[in-house]
Scaffold this motif. Structure first.
Motif, mmCIF file in Angstrom:
data_model
loop_
_atom_site.group_PDB
_atom_site.id
_atom_site.type_symbol
_atom_site.label_atom_id
_atom_site.label_comp_id
_atom_site.label_asym_id
_atom_site.label_seq_id
_atom_site.Cartn_x
_atom_site.Cartn_y
_atom_site.Cartn_z
ATOM 1 N N VAL A 171 0.849 -1.187 0.000
ATOM 2 C CA VAL A 171 0.000 0.000 0.000
ATOM 3 C C VAL A 171 0.889 1.243 0.000
ATOM 4 C CG1 VAL A 171 -1.752 1.289 1.280
ATOM 5 C CG2 VAL A 171 -1.809 -1.223 1.258
ATOM 6 N N LEU A 172 0.594 2.194 -0.883
ATOM 7 C CA LEU A 172 1.284 3.476 -0.864
ATOM 8 C C LEU A 172 0.524 4.411 0.068
ATOM 9 C CD1 LEU A 172 3.372 5.541 -1.920
ATOM 10 C CD2 LEU A 172 1.747 6.074 -3.759
ATOM 11 N N ALA A 173 1.227 5.016 1.016
ATOM 12 C CA ALA A 173 0.596 5.903 1.993
ATOM 13 C C ALA A 173 1.356 7.221 2.020
ATOM 14 C CB ALA A 173 0.595 5.261 3.373
ATOM 15 N N THR A 174 0.654 8.334 1.780
ATOM 16 C CA THR A 174 1.319 9.631 1.726
ATOM 17 C C THR A 174 0.642 10.642 2.644
ATOM 18 O OG1 THR A 174 -0.027 10.471 -0.125
ATOM 19 C CG2 THR A 174 1.960 9.228 -0.688
ATOM 20 N N ASP A 175 1.400 11.671 3.004
ATOM 21 C CA ASP A 175 0.885 12.768 3.815
ATOM 22 C C ASP A 175 1.821 13.959 3.624
ATOM 23 O OD1 ASP A 175 -1.309 12.710 6.304
ATOM 24 O OD2 ASP A 175 0.115 14.358 6.423
ATOM 25 N N ILE A 176 1.319 15.158 3.915
ATOM 26 C CA ILE A 176 2.189 16.336 3.793
ATOM 27 C C ILE A 176 3.012 16.573 5.046
ATOM 28 C CG2 ILE A 176 0.729 17.515 2.111
ATOM 29 C CD1 ILE A 176 -0.259 19.313 4.400
ATOM 30 N N SER A 177 2.663 15.913 6.146
ATOM 31 C CA SER A 177 3.329 16.164 7.421
ATOM 32 C C SER A 177 4.389 15.102 7.698
ATOM 33 C CB SER A 177 2.304 16.183 8.560
ATOM 34 O OG SER A 177 2.956 16.188 9.818
ATOM 35 N N GLU A 178 5.640 15.519 7.775
ATOM 36 C CA GLU A 178 6.701 14.566 8.099
ATOM 37 C C GLU A 178 6.580 14.084 9.538
ATOM 38 O OE1 GLU A 178 10.596 15.896 7.168
ATOM 39 O OE2 GLU A 178 10.181 16.130 5.028
ATOM 40 N N HIS A 179 6.027 14.922 10.405
ATOM 41 C CA HIS A 179 5.866 14.552 11.813
ATOM 42 C C HIS A 179 4.991 13.311 11.943
ATOM 43 C CE1 HIS A 179 5.281 14.925 16.116
ATOM 44 N NE2 HIS A 179 3.968 14.979 15.938
ATOM 45 N N VAL A 180 3.837 13.307 11.285
ATOM 46 C CA VAL A 180 2.954 12.147 11.414
ATOM 47 C C VAL A 180 3.500 10.958 10.643
ATOM 48 C CG1 VAL A 180 0.901 13.522 11.866
ATOM 49 C CG2 VAL A 180 1.425 12.868 9.508
ATOM 50 N N LEU A 181 4.229 11.207 9.565
ATOM 51 C CA LEU A 181 4.822 10.090 8.817
ATOM 52 C C LEU A 181 5.864 9.365 9.664
ATOM 53 C CD1 LEU A 181 5.195 11.656 5.249
ATOM 54 C CD2 LEU A 181 3.683 9.774 5.911
ATOM 55 N N ARG A 182 6.614 10.116 10.467
ATOM 56 C CA ARG A 182 7.587 9.460 11.352
ATOM 57 C C ARG A 182 6.874 8.560 12.361
ATOM 58 N NH1 ARG A 182 10.267 14.543 10.953
ATOM 59 N NH2 ARG A 182 9.284 15.292 12.862
ATOM 60 N N GLN A 183 5.736 9.032 12.889
ATOM 61 C CA GLN A 183 4.964 8.202 13.811
ATOM 62 C C GLN A 183 4.435 6.957 13.112
ATOM 63 O OE1 GLN A 183 2.144 10.286 16.487
ATOM 64 N NE2 GLN A 183 2.911 12.173 15.600
ATOM 65 N N ALA A 184 3.966 7.143 11.876
ATOM 66 C CA ALA A 184 3.412 6.016 11.134
ATOM 67 C C ALA A 184 4.478 4.963 10.857
ATOM 68 C CB ALA A 184 2.807 6.519 9.816
ATOM 69 N N ILE A 185 5.654 5.397 10.463
ATOM 70 C CA ILE A 185 6.737 4.462 10.166
ATOM 71 C C ILE A 185 7.148 3.703 11.428
ATOM 72 C CG2 ILE A 185 9.170 4.330 9.495
ATOM 73 C CD1 ILE A 185 8.549 6.695 7.555
ATOM 74 N N ALA A 186 7.152 4.387 12.570
ATOM 75 C CA ALA A 186 7.472 3.709 13.835
ATOM 76 C C ALA A 186 6.426 2.654 14.167
ATOM 77 C CB ALA A 186 7.578 4.728 14.962
ATOM 78 N N GLY A 187 5.158 2.938 13.864
ATOM 79 C CA GLY A 187 4.089 1.952 14.048
ATOM 80 C C GLY A 187 3.836 1.577 15.497
ATOM 81 N N ILE A 188 3.927 2.541 16.412
ATOM 82 C CA ILE A 188 3.722 2.269 17.837
ATOM 83 C C ILE A 188 2.384 2.873 18.268
ATOM 84 C CG2 ILE A 188 4.594 2.635 20.171
ATOM 85 C CD1 ILE A 188 7.413 2.814 18.954
ATOM 86 N N TYR A 189 1.553 2.012 18.877
ATOM 87 C CA TYR A 189 0.213 2.439 19.277
ATOM 88 C C TYR A 189 -0.101 1.913 20.672
ATOM 89 C CZ TYR A 189 0.028 3.174 14.250
ATOM 90 O OH TYR A 189 0.308 3.582 12.977
ATOM 91 N N SER A 190 -0.976 2.630 21.363
ATOM 92 C CA SER A 190 -1.377 2.198 22.700
ATOM 93 C C SER A 190 -2.316 1.007 22.602
ATOM 94 C CB SER A 190 -2.081 3.338 23.440
ATOM 95 O OG SER A 190 -3.338 3.620 22.838
ATOM 96 N N ALA A 191 -2.477 0.317 23.723
ATOM 97 C CA ALA A 191 -3.405 -0.806 23.779
ATOM 98 C C ALA A 191 -4.810 -0.343 23.423
ATOM 99 C CB ALA A 191 -3.376 -1.441 25.168
ATOM 100 N N GLU A 192 -5.165 0.850 23.873
ATOM 101 C CA GLU A 192 -6.493 1.390 23.571
ATOM 102 C C GLU A 192 -6.662 1.652 22.083
ATOM 103 O OE1 GLU A 192 -9.397 5.085 25.002
ATOM 104 O OE2 GLU A 192 -7.291 5.032 25.598
ATOM 105 N N GLN A 193 -5.603 2.108 21.438
ATOM 106 C CA GLN A 193 -5.688 2.417 20.009
ATOM 107 C C GLN A 193 -5.919 1.174 19.159
ATOM 108 O OE1 GLN A 193 -1.958 4.833 20.073
ATOM 109 N NE2 GLN A 193 -3.064 6.186 18.683
ATOM 110 N N ILE A 194 -5.299 0.066 19.500
ATOM 111 C CA ILE A 194 -5.455 -1.138 18.682
ATOM 112 C C ILE A 194 -6.629 -1.998 19.127
ATOM 113 C CG2 ILE A 194 -2.976 -1.171 18.185
ATOM 114 C CD1 ILE A 194 -2.788 -3.674 19.982
#
Length: 274
Positions: A144-167
């Protein structure tokens, strides 16, 4: 040292508004209080004594780093796993069977998530793909190709870390297969298996689309709320041209397309077909 004046003037807001509109299509007209609220803490602790000085610095900064910080401050990136779950159900039950039949020789699936934010949406798409293709999954090109204009959120997405509540919204089988708990923490990280299924890139939707091949599916959810009617119409035309004949567009449930001018056929509210 006197306290900085963090109340934005009309002229300062107009300058920021025009900058975002011209470069990113983001329309903050009438949202001066929101813009001021998101920027005042930054200005108070920064080296600049006014919004004018900060904008002067942005326009003089050849590195583009200050511009990135402005975009990060003023674009909303609220999302969560399985948001608008009926889209993922429709993807699984209708769209993917169509792609499997259409591409039975090439085994190529082309899906673009155009506003990936912190990654929940493209990772969910990747999990739907893995679940749908099952034992055949490794025989298909499903990245899947995933894009965004914000590098800040892309760094979070690449890390792929989420809370128990989030998943927690994910099926239990997906949580077990695609996430691992971080030792001693109540956070979970996407597995390498899941991460390699999503390609994250920075991209401004106002730029020409660089794709060499047409997409089967485009998710463009909850991003057009920032655009005026003209910008939205131009974007939709580009999206239409980027899709395969018979391809699908998913938008947010609170968003609409002008049914009198759009070339798309509406399948149901927020789901359209070329």
């Amino acid at each position: 040292m006197p306290e900085k004046q963090t109340v934005m003037t009309d002229a300062e807001f107009d300058r920021i508004y025009r900058f975002l509109k011209e470069r990113y299509g983001v329309d903050m007209r009438g949202k001066k209080e929101i813009v001021n609220g998101r920027m005042e803490n930054f200005l108070r602790t920064s080296e600049w004594d006014s919004y004018t000085a900060f904008m002067d610095a942005i326009e003089a900064d050849e590195s583009g780093e200050l511009e990135k910080s402005l975009v990060d401050m003023l674009t909303t990136n609220h999302t969560f796993f399985m948001r608008e779950a009926e889209h993922f159900e429709y993807l699984r039950d209708t769209v993917l069977p169509w792609i499997r039949k259409k591409e039975e020789n090439t085994r190529d699936v082309r899906i673009w998530c155009g506003a990936s934010s912190t990654g929940e949406e493209p990772y969910a798409i990747a999990m739907v793909l893995a679940d749908f293709f099952g034992l055949e999954f490794d025989k298909w090109d499903t990245q899947v190709l995933a894009t965004d204009i914000s590098e800040h959120v892309l760094r979070q997405a690449i890390a792929g870390i989420y809370s128990a509540e989030q998943i927690d919204a994910l099926p239990e089988t997906w949580r077990r297969r695609f996430f691992r708990r971080k030792p001693g923490e109540d956070f979970y990280q996407a597995t390498d298996e899941l991460k390699k299924q999503v390609l994250f890139r920075k991209f401004n939707l106002m730029e020409p689309f660089p794709f060499h091949r047409k997409m089967h599916v485009i998710f463009l959810r909850n991003v057009m709320i920032y655009f005026d009617d003209r910008t939205k119409a131009e974007l939709i035309r580009k999206v239409y041209d980027t899709l395969e004949p018979g391809g699908y567009l998913f938008i947010g449930r609170t968003e609409t397309l002008d049914r009198g001018s759009t070339p798309f056929t509406m399948i149901k509210p927020s789901i359209f077909k070329k």
